[in-house]
Motif scaffolding. Structure first.
Motif, PDB file in Angstrom:
ATOM      1  N   LEU A 201       1.639  -5.889  31.476  1.00 50.52           N
ATOM      2  CA  LEU A 201       1.551  -7.128  30.429  1.00 50.52           C
ATOM      3  C   LEU A 201       0.071  -7.300  30.090  1.00 50.52           C
ATOM      4  O   LEU A 201      -0.076  -7.559  28.945  1.00 50.52           O
ATOM      5  CB  LEU A 201       2.366  -8.385  31.017  1.00 50.52           C
ATOM      6  N   LEU A 202      -0.676  -7.326  31.101  1.00 52.89           N
ATOM      7  CA  LEU A 202      -2.032  -7.561  31.002  1.00 52.89           C
ATOM      8  C   LEU A 202      -2.660  -6.383  30.081  1.00 52.89           C
ATOM      9  O   LEU A 202      -3.528  -6.883  29.031  1.00 52.89           O
ATOM     10  CB  LEU A 202      -2.961  -7.785  32.437  1.00 52.89           C
ATOM     11  N   ALA A 203      -2.465  -5.358  30.324  1.00 51.44           N
ATOM     12  CA  ALA A 203      -2.797  -4.163  29.460  1.00 51.44           C
ATOM     13  C   ALA A 203      -2.408  -4.476  27.982  1.00 51.44           C
ATOM     14  O   ALA A 203      -3.109  -4.132  27.168  1.00 51.44           O
ATOM     15  CB  ALA A 203      -2.531  -2.759  30.121  1.00 51.44           C
ATOM     16  N   GLY A 204      -0.988  -4.497  27.983  1.00 51.48           N
ATOM     17  CA  GLY A 204      -0.621  -5.001  26.510  1.00 51.48           C
ATOM     18  C   GLY A 204      -1.305  -6.051  25.780  1.00 51.48           C
ATOM     19  O   GLY A 204      -1.298  -5.997  24.687  1.00 51.48           O
ATOM     20  N   ALA A 205      -1.260  -7.169  26.640  1.00 57.82           N
ATOM     21  CA  ALA A 205      -1.979  -8.242  26.062  1.00 57.82           C
ATOM     22  C   ALA A 205      -3.308  -8.087  25.371  1.00 57.82           C
ATOM     23  O   ALA A 205      -3.604  -8.566  24.385  1.00 57.82           O
ATOM     24  CB  ALA A 205      -1.799  -9.487  26.868  1.00 57.82           C
ATOM     25  N   VAL A 206      -4.290  -7.250  26.145  1.00 54.17           N
ATOM     26  CA  VAL A 206      -5.484  -7.105  25.536  1.00 54.17           C
ATOM     27  C   VAL A 206      -5.400  -5.962  24.369  1.00 54.17           C
ATOM     28  O   VAL A 206      -6.090  -6.534  23.380  1.00 54.17           O
ATOM     29  CB  VAL A 206      -6.246  -6.047  26.772  1.00 54.17           C
ATOM     30  N   VAL A 207      -4.549  -5.032  24.197  1.00 47.92           N
ATOM     31  CA  VAL A 207      -4.532  -4.321  22.968  1.00 47.92           C
ATOM     32  C   VAL A 207      -3.891  -5.228  22.105  1.00 47.92           C
ATOM     33  O   VAL A 207      -4.461  -5.125  20.880  1.00 47.92           O
ATOM     34  CB  VAL A 207      -3.589  -2.966  23.256  1.00 47.92           C
TER      35      VAL A 207
ATOM     36  N   GLY B 189       8.258 -18.544  23.392  1.00 48.22           N
ATOM     37  CA  GLY B 189       8.343 -18.573  24.887  1.00 48.22           C
ATOM     38  C   GLY B 189       9.653 -18.340  25.758  1.00 48.22           C
ATOM     39  O   GLY B 189       9.594 -17.748  26.761  1.00 48.22           O
ATOM     40  N   LEU B 190      10.905 -18.509  25.047  1.00 47.12           N
ATOM     41  CA  LEU B 190      12.043 -18.110  25.759  1.00 47.12           C
ATOM     42  C   LEU B 190      11.856 -16.397  25.730  1.00 47.12           C
ATOM     43  O   LEU B 190      12.218 -15.810  27.095  1.00 47.12           O
ATOM     44  CB  LEU B 190      13.162 -18.385  24.912  1.00 47.12           C
ATOM     45  N   SER B 191      11.659 -15.749  24.804  1.00 49.59           N
ATOM     46  CA  SER B 191      11.776 -14.052  24.758  1.00 49.59           C
ATOM     47  C   SER B 191      10.395 -13.734  25.737  1.00 49.59           C
ATOM     48  O   SER B 191      10.646 -12.835  26.314  1.00 49.59           O
ATOM     49  CB  SER B 191      11.329 -13.680  23.523  1.00 49.59           C
ATOM     50  N   GLY B 192       9.244 -14.324  25.778  1.00 48.86           N
ATOM     51  CA  GLY B 192       8.220 -14.072  26.696  1.00 48.86           C
ATOM     52  C   GLY B 192       8.693 -14.166  28.155  1.00 48.86           C
ATOM     53  O   GLY B 192       8.473 -13.424  29.149  1.00 48.86           O
ATOM     54  N   VAL B 193       9.349 -15.465  28.454  1.00 42.63           N
ATOM     55  CA  VAL B 193       9.842 -15.431  29.901  1.00 42.63           C
ATOM     56  C   VAL B 193      11.107 -14.701  30.426  1.00 42.63           C
ATOM     57  O   VAL B 193      10.968 -14.124  31.313  1.00 42.63           O
ATOM     58  CB  VAL B 193      10.314 -16.909  29.987  1.00 42.63           C
ATOM     59  N   LEU B 194      11.947 -14.634  29.502  1.00 41.53           N
ATOM     60  CA  LEU B 194      13.122 -13.962  29.666  1.00 41.53           C
ATOM     61  C   LEU B 194      13.170 -12.378  29.861  1.00 41.53           C
ATOM     62  O   LEU B 194      13.326 -11.355  30.600  1.00 41.53           O
ATOM     63  CB  LEU B 194      14.408 -14.173  28.766  1.00 41.53           C
TER      64      LEU B 194
ATOM     65  N   GLN C  55       2.624 -11.351  15.851  1.00 40.94           N
ATOM     66  CA  GLN C  55       2.375 -12.588  16.480  1.00 40.94           C
ATOM     67  C   GLN C  55       3.364 -12.645  17.530  1.00 40.94           C
ATOM     68  O   GLN C  55       3.130 -13.267  18.691  1.00 40.94           O
ATOM     69  CB  GLN C  55       2.818 -13.933  15.335  1.00 40.94           C
ATOM     70  N   VAL C  56       4.715 -12.606  17.258  1.00 41.20           N
ATOM     71  CA  VAL C  56       5.742 -12.717  18.035  1.00 41.20           C
ATOM     72  C   VAL C  56       5.627 -11.890  19.429  1.00 41.20           C
ATOM     73  O   VAL C  56       5.717 -12.192  20.458  1.00 41.20           O
ATOM     74  CB  VAL C  56       7.036 -12.563  17.363  1.00 41.20           C
ATOM     75  N   THR C  57       5.205 -10.533  19.200  1.00 47.89           N
ATOM     76  CA  THR C  57       5.104  -9.547  20.202  1.00 47.89           C
ATOM     77  C   THR C  57       3.880  -9.943  21.243  1.00 47.89           C
ATOM     78  O   THR C  57       3.880 -10.186  22.218  1.00 47.89           O
ATOM     79  CB  THR C  57       4.895  -8.198  19.792  1.00 47.89           C
ATOM     80  N   THR C  58       2.857 -10.116  20.520  1.00 45.92           N
ATOM     81  CA  THR C  58       1.342 -10.661  21.108  1.00 45.92           C
ATOM     82  C   THR C  58       1.456 -11.908  22.040  1.00 45.92           C
ATOM     83  O   THR C  58       1.125 -11.849  23.284  1.00 45.92           O
ATOM     84  CB  THR C  58       0.444 -11.039  20.071  1.00 45.92           C
ATOM     85  N   PHE C  59       2.179 -13.014  21.529  1.00 39.49           N
ATOM     86  CA  PHE C  59       2.263 -14.247  22.340  1.00 39.49           C
ATOM     87  C   PHE C  59       3.438 -14.136  23.379  1.00 39.49           C
ATOM     88  O   PHE C  59       3.289 -14.771  24.365  1.00 39.49           O
ATOM     89  CB  PHE C  59       2.364 -15.349  21.497  1.00 39.49           C
ATOM     90  N   GLY C  60       4.216 -13.438  22.866  1.00 42.10           N
ATOM     91  CA  GLY C  60       5.544 -13.149  24.123  1.00 42.10           C
ATOM     92  C   GLY C  60       4.770 -12.498  25.117  1.00 42.10           C
ATOM     93  O   GLY C  60       5.215 -12.856  26.278  1.00 42.10           O
TER      94      GLY C  60
END
Length: 319
Positions: A53-59, A81-86, A191-196
């Motif tokens: 997730l950290l690698a994905g978040a950086v990209v 938030g829900l999709s990010g957690v679940l 946006q949805v993917t990055t913040f999730g």
């Protein structure tokens, strides 16, 4: 409202782009099963999920800055938030953990109840329609997934805990997809993917100590697999998934992922030297056939040409 002839090429182009994005997602998610198995020997489930997730978040963060995407609107944060957690958090940890305790066939079989759960939740919560072609395609694909799972179940040890973990991963995946779908009308796919992904990374921060300790001892190949998982099956594939999901129903997109077990068999054959049997290959063909059926649309009959109205005026009035 009927589609005008001028709007039909645009609609067709949108459908083709969504299908292409879904194809990219399915291929990269199938490769993730191979990478998880390769990296799982050196990294614990939580550490592997956090590193991914950290690698994905950086990209994703870099791409957002370049494109100046900005923050999602406030109305989108609940679904993100829900999709990010679940999905980004819970699903990845549960899947990593489950794959350490069951063979690939069993994992693919259990996780692939996810599309059925998506269809049921989407119908109940999102009002998705359940056309006969979609139901028929899901049934064919599920039969193929069962065949793949049963044919490969003797290639590794299984455990009750591993099956339960894969089942929980499927539930998290389905709930995350259904939570994500309405958000895509308010925020962009990026946006949805990055913040999730960022939310999922925050959820996995308790595993940071494990990740730091394991990076020092892990072989380079395992770390490269973890980075691959973050850049391609996460950053790229989750973005193409969101793009396609914004342009079709959650049920139809869920059915598309039934192709994943078939591709996992092929990739395992190529990269792990696991030669599939005839039943496995037949199951893979069923998975792909079911996806083709579920994504096909019934052709609407062309509207009949208007019948000219005869002119009944007297001849002298026509002159």
């Amino acid at each position: 409202m009927m589609n005008t002839p001028r709007a039909l090429p645009s609609l067709r182009r949108t459908e083709l782009l969504a299908a292409g994005a879904a194809t990219v997602t399915v291929g990269l998610w199938a490769s993730a099963f191979v990478s998880i198995r390769s990296a799982g020997g050196a990294y614990s489930p939580g550490a592997l999920a956090l590193g991914r997730l950290l690698a994905g978040a950086v990209v994703l963060g870099a791409v957002c800055l370049i494109r100046r995407e900005g923050w999602p609107p406030r109305a989108a944060w609940r679904g993100i938030g829900l999709s990010g957690v679940l999905w980004f958090g819970f699903y990845m940890v549960a899947l990593n953990w489950g794959e350490q305790r069951v063979d690939a066939g069993t994992a693919a079989l259990v996780v692939n109840i996810g599309p059925l759960l998506i269809a049921l939740l989407g119908s109940r919560l999102l009002g998705d329609t359940m056309p006969p072609r979609l139901l028929a395609g899901m049934g064919v694909s599920f039969a193929g997934a069962v065949a793949v799972g049963l044919s490969m179940s003797g290639q590794g040890g299984s455990s009750v805990l591993g099956v339960v973990l894969c089942l929980l991963a499927a539930v998290g995946y389905a709930a995350g997809v259904v939570a994500q779908k309405p958000v895509l009308g308010r925020a962009s796919a990026l946006q949805v993917t990055t913040f999730g992904c960022l939310v999922g990374a925050v959820v996995c921060l308790p595993f940071a100590g494990q990740l730091v300790a394991e990076v020092a001892d892990a072989p380079v190949s395992a770390t490269l697999n973890m980075l691959y998982l973050g850049v391609f099956p996460t950053a790229l594939a989750f973005t193409t998934w969101a793009y396609a999901l914004a342009r079709t129903s959650a049920s139809r997109m869920g059915a598309t992922t039934y192709a994943v077990p078939a591709l996992v068999v092929l990739l395992s054959w190529l990269f792990l030297d696991e030669v599939p049997g005839l039943v496995t290959l037949a199951g893979g063909v069923l998975c792909l056939a079911g996806v083709a059926v579920s994504r096909s649309r019934t052709r609407r009959p062309a509207a009949p040409a208007p019948v000219p109205t005869p002119d009944l005026r007297p001849e002298q009035e026509q002159a």
